[in-house]
Enzyme design. Structure first.
Site, PDB file in Angstrom:
ATOM      1  N   GLN A 192     151.197 -29.955  87.134  1.00 37.91           N
ATOM      2  CA  GLN A 192     150.069 -29.032  87.172  1.00 37.91           C
ATOM      3  C   GLN A 192     149.000 -29.451  86.157  1.00 37.91           C
ATOM      4  O   GLN A 192     147.820 -29.545  86.477  1.00 37.91           O
ATOM      5  CB  GLN A 192     150.545 -27.605  86.859  1.00 37.91           C
ATOM      6  CG  GLN A 192     149.433 -26.592  86.780  1.00 37.91           C
ATOM      7  CD  GLN A 192     148.881 -26.206  88.141  1.00 37.91           C
ATOM      8  OE1 GLN A 192     149.638 -25.874  89.053  1.00 37.91           O
ATOM      9  NE2 GLN A 192     147.567 -26.249  88.300  1.00 37.91           N
ATOM     10  N   HIS A 227     155.145 -28.029  82.514  1.00 35.41           N
ATOM     11  CA  HIS A 227     154.692 -28.092  83.920  1.00 35.41           C
ATOM     12  C   HIS A 227     153.709 -29.271  84.020  1.00 35.41           C
ATOM     13  O   HIS A 227     152.507 -29.091  84.223  1.00 35.41           O
ATOM     14  CB  HIS A 227     154.042 -26.764  84.319  1.00 35.41           C
ATOM     15  CG  HIS A 227     153.859 -26.575  85.789  1.00 35.41           C
ATOM     16  ND1 HIS A 227     154.281 -27.503  86.734  1.00 35.41           N
ATOM     17  CD2 HIS A 227     153.293 -25.553  86.510  1.00 35.41           C
ATOM     18  CE1 HIS A 227     153.985 -27.042  87.943  1.00 35.41           C
ATOM     19  NE2 HIS A 227     153.384 -25.884  87.832  1.00 35.41           N
ATOM     20  N   ASP A 281     147.356 -17.967  82.090  1.00 35.26           N
ATOM     21  CA  ASP A 281     148.505 -17.974  82.991  1.00 35.26           C
ATOM     22  C   ASP A 281     149.149 -16.590  82.904  1.00 35.26           C
ATOM     23  O   ASP A 281     148.813 -15.790  82.023  1.00 35.26           O
ATOM     24  CB  ASP A 281     149.486 -19.085  82.545  1.00 35.26           C
ATOM     25  CG  ASP A 281     150.625 -19.323  83.526  1.00 35.26           C
ATOM     26  OD1 ASP A 281     150.572 -18.806  84.656  1.00 35.26           O
ATOM     27  OD2 ASP A 281     151.589 -20.035  83.156  1.00 35.26           O
ATOM     28  N   CYS A 288     146.683 -21.826  86.836  1.00 40.26           N
ATOM     29  CA  CYS A 288     147.538 -22.620  87.731  1.00 40.26           C
ATOM     30  C   CYS A 288     147.934 -21.846  88.980  1.00 40.26           C
ATOM     31  O   CYS A 288     148.332 -22.449  89.976  1.00 40.26           O
ATOM     32  CB  CYS A 288     148.771 -23.106  86.975  1.00 40.26           C
ATOM     33  SG  CYS A 288     149.856 -21.786  86.406  1.00 40.26           S
ATOM     34  N   ARG A 336     146.313 -30.762  93.282  1.00 42.72           N
ATOM     35  CA  ARG A 336     147.749 -31.019  93.101  1.00 42.72           C
ATOM     36  C   ARG A 336     148.229 -32.044  94.111  1.00 42.72           C
ATOM     37  O   ARG A 336     149.029 -32.932  93.797  1.00 42.72           O
ATOM     38  CB  ARG A 336     148.569 -29.721  93.292  1.00 42.72           C
ATOM     39  CG  ARG A 336     148.283 -28.583  92.336  1.00 42.72           C
ATOM     40  CD  ARG A 336     148.856 -28.836  90.965  1.00 42.72           C
ATOM     41  NE  ARG A 336     150.292 -29.104  90.975  1.00 42.72           N
ATOM     42  CZ  ARG A 336     151.253 -28.174  91.031  1.00 42.72           C
ATOM     43  NH1 ARG A 336     150.947 -26.899  91.068  1.00 42.72           N
ATOM     44  NH2 ARG A 336     152.532 -28.520  91.027  1.00 42.72           N
ATOM     45  N   ARG A 392     162.365 -28.588  90.309  1.00 44.38           N
ATOM     46  CA  ARG A 392     161.887 -27.406  89.569  1.00 44.38           C
ATOM     47  C   ARG A 392     163.099 -26.613  89.134  1.00 44.38           C
ATOM     48  O   ARG A 392     163.943 -26.252  89.969  1.00 44.38           O
ATOM     49  CB  ARG A 392     160.969 -26.537  90.444  1.00 44.38           C
ATOM     50  CG  ARG A 392     160.659 -25.197  89.815  1.00 44.38           C
ATOM     51  CD  ARG A 392     159.593 -24.423  90.534  1.00 44.38           C
ATOM     52  NE  ARG A 392     158.273 -24.987  90.296  1.00 44.38           N
ATOM     53  CZ  ARG A 392     157.120 -24.364  90.575  1.00 44.38           C
ATOM     54  NH1 ARG A 392     157.139 -23.160  91.099  1.00 44.38           N
ATOM     55  NH2 ARG A 392     155.977 -24.959  90.332  1.00 44.38           N
TER      56      ARG A 392
HETATM   57  N1  NVA Z   1     154.151 -20.195  83.639  1.00 48.00           N
HETATM   58  C1  NVA Z   1     154.379 -19.928  85.039  1.00 48.00           C
HETATM   59  C2  NVA Z   1     153.794 -21.004  85.882  1.00 48.00           C
HETATM   60  C3  NVA Z   1     153.963 -20.819  87.360  1.00 48.00           C
HETATM   61  C4  NVA Z   1     153.394 -21.936  88.175  1.00 48.00           C
HETATM   62  C5  NVA Z   1     155.885 -19.822  85.286  1.00 48.00           C
HETATM   63  O1  NVA Z   1     156.641 -20.637  84.732  1.00 48.00           O
HETATM   64  O2  NVA Z   1     156.306 -18.920  86.001  1.00 48.00           O
HETATM   65  N1   CP Z   2     150.998 -23.527  90.148  1.00 45.33           N
HETATM   66  C1   CP Z   2     152.203 -23.682  90.726  1.00 45.33           C
HETATM   67  O1   CP Z   2     153.020 -24.507  90.312  1.00 45.33           O
HETATM   68  O2   CP Z   2     152.403 -22.869  91.792  1.00 45.33           O
HETATM   69  P1   CP Z   2     153.772 -22.645  92.595  1.00 45.33           P
HETATM   70  O3   CP Z   2     154.696 -21.877  91.701  1.00 45.33           O
HETATM   71  O4   CP Z   2     153.351 -21.871  93.807  1.00 45.33           O
HETATM   72  O5   CP Z   2     154.341 -23.975  92.953  1.00 45.33           O
END
Ligand code: NVA
Ligand code: CP
Length: 300
Positions: free
Chosen positions: A130, A127, A218, A258, A286, A100
């Site tokens: 997800q 992502h 989101d 998500c 997930r 990540r």
């Molecule tokens: N769009 C959000 C998703 C978190 C799982 C982010 O990138 O922070």
């Molecule tokens: N939805 C998701 O990816 O959550 P986290 O940021 O907690 O991993």
């Protein structure tokens, strides 16, 4: 060594996604013990995570493998060791790298130098774990999503881009309502459309929700965009998912997010906690879908 990565949903064909979903269903019904026996998977996190981190770590353990969580703080990555060096080192110890990070180019760089599969656990641009899991959840609910309409309301962010990729591969209609200036990645949209995807961007949340089987949203300010939160809160105010928006969708429509969610911002507490919300099922799936992705990449 010949291997496949999973950096975006476009890395998979529809039949391969079907195969991953079959495995995810099996792994949900019976723990996939032994599928990663004697193997290690490193989980590299340059951003915060709860679901992704825990579901990958537990998933690898359920498969009999060894998960190694590498928080970047405290690693040599934070001190500037090049990803090209890190990728080669990690490939020697581990059988897969889950990462990540911020710029999508960072995971591409990791994948370029790694000799084991690299899995995208979220970048600023995509992502895929997800959204693949969300499509699995929707298929479970509706028995197939090809030709159905899915709505996205809010920021044209990493989740939106991955939904566009999913629409291109899985053949559902996707209508995104985004404020002007916050559209999804133009290249992601144009390549999906030129491949025949039914993807449209509109400015009215009601138009996106009309007849949809799922309404997705989101956070308004993703990780790394926190400094824009005040401006975004103003711009996105008309894009909140509330009961009025949900009532415009198909009578059987579900609400998806998500998580983490900001109640009272992108979604009302009423919708998030209401009878149409499937957010907890999404989060649980997930685990099974990621196990299936690892199984597909590592066991063929
Ligand atoms: N769009 C959000 C998703 C978190 C799982 C982010 O990138 O922070
Ligand atoms: N939805 C998701 O990816 O959550 P986290 O940021 O907690 O991993």
């Amino acid at each position: 060594m010949e291997h496949r990565d999973f950096l975006t949903i476009r890395d998979l064909q529809a039949e391969e996604i079907g195969e991953i979903f079959d495995r995810a269903r099996r792994f949900r019904d019976a723990i996939p013990a032994g599928r990663l026996s004697g193997r290690s998977v490193v989980l590299v996190f340059e951003k915060a995570s709860t679901r992704t981190r825990v579901s990958f770590e537990v998933g690898v353990a359920r498969m009999g493998g060894h998960p190694v969580v590498l928080g970047v703080e405290g690693s040599q990555i934070a001190r500037g060791e090049p990803l090209s060096d890190t990728a080669r080192i990690l490939s020697g110890y581990c059988d897969a790298i889950v990462m990540r990070t911020y710029g999508h180019d960072r995971i591409e760089e990791m994948a370029r130098w790694a000799s084991v599969p690299v899995v995208n656990a979220l970048t600023d641009r995509f992502h895929p774990c997800q959204v693949l899991s969300d499509c699995f959840t929707l298929e479970g609910r509706f028995g197939g999503i090809r030709g159905r309409k899915v709505a996205w309301i809010g920021d044209g962010n990493n989740m939106a881009n991955s939904w566009i990729n999913a629409a291109a591969v899985l053949g559902f209609e996707l209508v995104l309502a985004c404020p002007e200036g916050y559209d999804p990645d133009a290249y992601v949209v144009s390549s999906a459309v030129s491949d025949g995807a039914k993807v449209r961007i509109v400015r009215d949340p009601m138009e996106a929700a009309e007849g949809a089987i799922a309404v997705n949203t989101d956070v308004w300010a993703s990780m790394g965009r926190e400094d824009e939160a005040q401006t975004r809160a103003r711009v996105f105010e008309p894009f909140r998912v509330d009961e009025r928006v949900m009532s415009r969708a198909d009578p059987r429509a579900v609400f998806m997010h998500c998580l983490p969610a900001h109640r009272g911002e992108e979604v009302t507490d009423e919708v998030l906690e209401g009878g149409r919300s499937i957010v907890w099922e999404q989060a649980l799936n997930r685990l099974y879908v990621q196990e299936a992705i690892l199984d597909f990449l590592l066991n063929g």
